[in-house]
Design a protein around this motif. Sequence first.
Motif: not given
Length: 385
Positions: A136-140, A269-271, A288-292, A305-308
């Motif tokens: 489980y986790g956000p898309p991407g 989560g995103t690495d 991205a880190r800040h927004l996360a 996320q990583l995909r974006e």
Amino acid sequence: MRAKVAKLLADKPADPFTIGEISKTLGHSHGAVQQAVNTLVQRGEADQLGSGRQFRANGKTVFAAAVVVISPPGTHSPRAQAATARTTPPAPKAPGQVGPIRRAGGQLYHPRELASLPDVEALARLRAADVPVLLYGPPGTGKTSLVEAAFPDLITVAGDGDTTVGDLIGDYTLDDSGGYVWKDGPLVTAMTEGRALLIDDATLISPKVLSAMYPAMDGRRQIQVKAHRGETVTAQPGFFVVAGHNPGVHGAVLTEALASRFSVQIQVGTDYDLAQALRVDARAVRVARHLAGQVELGELGWAPQLRELLAFKRTEAVLGATAAWANLIGIAPPEDRDVVAAAVSKIAGIKNIKPLTLGRQLPATTATAAQQPPGGTNSARRGQR
């Protein structure tokens, strides 16, 4: 040799191979290939089919292809294996020992740490122990990529609100002669062939539909296909279920009945370190880190996320940095765009960026010239003749 054979099998997970076919493809002797295949089968890193003349990848083959393990003499005899299983617990491998793994579609997956193991190996162990997994986790964030890398024999169901029991189990379809024939669905195929099954976006599927697969996941490991003469289907060794859940997606509901079927639940989560290692602009990674962080605090509903971030890198390479920043803002949900734009301005120093938008119409002469093939128009060429 064993790694070469494993890679060949893992690259075509649905295809069975004979020793002769492997030997011809790799250009090695029949005897050397036979020995390598025997070792893979004894280690549980490949499957021997039917009469024993054909071999196919299983959930562990991809790991055997990625890591060359040199075993001492006698390691793979039945007596040595039994003694080892009784006396020696499996030693965890350092995650840094595993390099990128090529997925079935050709993309590379970079393993991450999970319970002091490479994530692909951890999933392979859970499959061997028949412990269903929910990611489980956000898309991407790479949930599907991880499962594809771990299980080359994977069958995937893309779940949504319209998924039916027939989409999982099978249904009658019209054949070329105008009659109806039964076609197994992905669940039945995975059960009968002993393959891994990913139910992607499982929590978007109706709980009533999902309940059709529950008997296959418990001690019974069977389902009854009422639509096909009440046939009973029994899961073969190797059958394994993984589900994906995106908690923030509208309509995704993780019911108690579904959650209880998955003994292991893993947050993905995103690495961001990986994103930077893959040469995504460091400023985009910082944004991205800040927004996360704001998402974790409940102040924002979306973060790249990583995909974006990989899309940012590709867009930058094709259309330039300004377009990449504009696109990053544009793909954010409308309600979050102002916050994303503010973060881009403050952290990356990119001012006055708006979502990627078509501008004014270009002058006709410019557009026409851009569309002309080399050598001018057809009429001009005819005139030159």
